[in-house]
Design a protein around this motif. Sequence first.
Motif: not given
Length: 280
Positions: A162-169, A196-203, A230-232
């Motif tokens: 609904x709102x825009x996101x950029x997601x980096x690993x 909105x910018x997400x920084x995701x570390x996969x554990x 991030x999950x998507x």
Amino acid sequence: MLVRFTKMHGLGNDFMVLDLVTQRVKVTPKLVKKLGDRNFGVGFDQLLIVEPPSEPDIDFRYRIFNQDGSEVENCGNGARCFAKFVRDKRLTGKSEVVVQTANGQMTLKIHPDKRVEVNMGAPILAPVDVPFQADQKATTYAIDVPLSQGDQQVELSAISMGNPHGVLIVDSTENAPVETLGPALEAHERFPAKANIGFMQVISRNEVNLRVFERGVGETIACGTGACAAVVAGKLRGVLDMPVTVHLPGGDLEIEWHGEGQPVIMTGPATTVYEGQIFV
Ligand SMILES: N[C@H](CCC[C@H](N)C(=O)O)C(=O)O
């Protein structure tokens, strides 16, 4: 004029909640910025507005303003607080409500353990609808980022909740370049409505760490739509299975998504901090 409000948070992402069902306030970007100021106002990441519905089969209209005064399309942590607020204020007797946002609707359900489950709707992946400038839809995009220390190319997913996101690993959220890449990507020309910018570390395949630089606010200690995006992104990249526990600096969210066209389900807490009144 004296106006009643409630201060709430979702994992430390904090909100001022205004009931405009029983009160009338003309909300302008200028007033939002004044109320959001942590020295001269109440102070919040977002202002959440509860309004009567304008469509049938909807319980409430849910409006969201960022601290910078911009009105936005969605706020996941805010949705959980919204559900708790309308129930606690007896604006509804239901434990499941349907709310209408700027560009969609969501179902909010309060569990017996007081956690709130939100059906966030299906993620939007077509670049034109995120919106994100790209020739065609892809799982990730290479994007050149102008930085003071020279251009940097990063790979990110572009997803709308609904709102825009950029997601980096990233290898580690602890030393992720949130302070530099966050603002540069938030305002990047390929995100015409910012992002909105997400920084995701996969554990593991069911666990991630996440930090989010939010559009219109800066880094917040939790972002619900960011956790969903991030999950998507992780599932589309083949690195996550469901359900996923998302560890944010402010606490954990449980997220579940079973593929394109399916809704993202987010479950987590909602907290009331205090009741207040303020002159507007
Ligand atoms: N800053 C976001 C809105 C709030 C999102 C966040 N607080 C959440 O919990 O989803 C935007 O401009 O789209």
